[in-house]
Design a protein around this motif. Structure first.
Motif, short mmCIF file in Angstrom:
data_model
loop_
_atom_site.label_atom_id
_atom_site.label_comp_id
_atom_site.label_asym_id
_atom_site.label_seq_id
_atom_site.Cartn_x
_atom_site.Cartn_y
_atom_site.Cartn_z
N ILE A 70 -26.45 42.77 5.72
CA ILE A 70 -25.97 41.56 5.11
C ILE A 70 -24.56 41.64 4.79
O ILE A 70 -23.85 40.90 4.88
CB ILE A 70 -27.10 41.09 4.07
N GLY A 71 -24.29 43.10 3.89
CA GLY A 71 -22.86 43.14 3.73
C GLY A 71 -21.98 43.46 4.72
O GLY A 71 -20.73 43.19 4.92
N GLY A 72 -22.49 43.74 5.95
CA GLY A 72 -21.65 43.94 7.18
C GLY A 72 -20.98 42.70 7.75
O GLY A 72 -19.87 42.99 8.26
N LYS A 73 -21.62 41.82 7.37
CA LYS A 73 -21.00 40.44 7.88
C LYS A 73 -19.74 40.13 7.55
O LYS A 73 -18.56 39.81 8.10
CB LYS A 73 -21.73 39.17 7.57
N ALA A 74 -19.04 40.37 6.10
CA ALA A 74 -17.98 40.22 5.50
C ALA A 74 -16.94 41.24 6.14
O ALA A 74 -15.82 40.86 6.62
CB ALA A 74 -17.89 40.80 4.20
N VAL A 75 -17.28 42.41 6.79
CA VAL A 75 -16.25 43.47 7.61
C VAL A 75 -15.97 42.75 9.00
O VAL A 75 -15.00 42.81 9.26
CB VAL A 75 -17.04 44.78 7.64
N VAL A 76 -16.92 42.53 9.61
CA VAL A 76 -16.87 41.89 10.96
C VAL A 76 -16.15 40.71 11.21
O VAL A 76 -15.50 40.38 12.06
CB VAL A 76 -18.08 41.78 11.70
N LEU A 77 -16.03 39.91 9.88
CA LEU A 77 -15.25 38.49 9.90
C LEU A 77 -13.79 38.84 10.17
O LEU A 77 -13.06 38.03 10.64
CB LEU A 77 -15.40 38.06 8.58
N ASP A 78 -13.46 40.18 9.72
CA ASP A 78 -12.12 40.44 9.69
C ASP A 78 -11.78 41.32 11.34
O ASP A 78 -10.59 41.75 11.41
CB ASP A 78 -11.65 41.53 9.04
N GLU A 79 -12.66 41.13 12.29
CA GLU A 79 -12.26 41.89 13.44
C GLU A 79 -12.24 40.65 14.58
O GLU A 79 -13.01 40.13 14.94
CB GLU A 79 -13.78 42.41 14.01
N PRO A 80 -10.90 40.72 15.06
CA PRO A 80 -10.67 39.45 15.79
C PRO A 80 -11.34 39.51 17.03
O PRO A 80 -11.47 38.59 17.79
CB PRO A 80 -9.28 39.47 15.86
N ALA A 81 -11.69 40.61 17.49
CA ALA A 81 -12.23 40.98 18.98
C ALA A 81 -13.92 40.89 18.96
O ALA A 81 -14.32 41.00 20.12
CB ALA A 81 -11.83 42.18 19.60
#
Length: 115
Positions: free
Chosen positions: A38-49
């Motif tokens: 669940i916490g990983g979602k916040a990190v991948v939001l910053d991955e443009p690719a």
């Protein structure tokens, strides 16, 4: 048109390659794995690719991530990113074995705002 070319044309341009990652939580660590994902979602939001990212629960102790990318380069960037690094660092404590990471190709996709 060849079958391979047709399949590539069928996939949304933002979802040509993908990852399927399966994880088996250690007994008693299921909630920890769920919270990590669940916490990983916040990190991948910053991955443009990273075009799309899904963390799912397959059973009480089995989890998976399915994510898509517009290119091989995007997938490689994700694999060397923060979520992958955090998962590999926590895997020995949370998981029964290292996660199974499969690189897959998307044959067809329907994404929001896709034509």
């Amino acid at each position: 048109m060849s079958l391979q070319a047709h399949a590539a044309d069928s996939a949304d341009s933002q979802a040509k390659t993908a990852l399927w990652v399966v994880m088996d939580a250690k007994n008693g660590r299921e909630d920890e794995v769920a919270k990590f994902l669940i916490g990983g979602k916040a990190v991948v939001l910053d991955e443009p690719a990273t075009s799309s990212w899904f963390a799912v629960r397959l059973s009480k102790s089995r989890f998976a991530i399915f994510d898509t990318f517009p290119s091989e380069a995007g997938r490689d960037a994700h694999l060397s990113g923060k979520v992958a690094a955090a998962l590999m660092a926590k895997a020995p404590d949370m998981l029964q074995r290292p996660p199974s990471i499969e690189k897959i190709d998307v044959l067809a996709a329907k994404l929001p705002n896709a034509k």
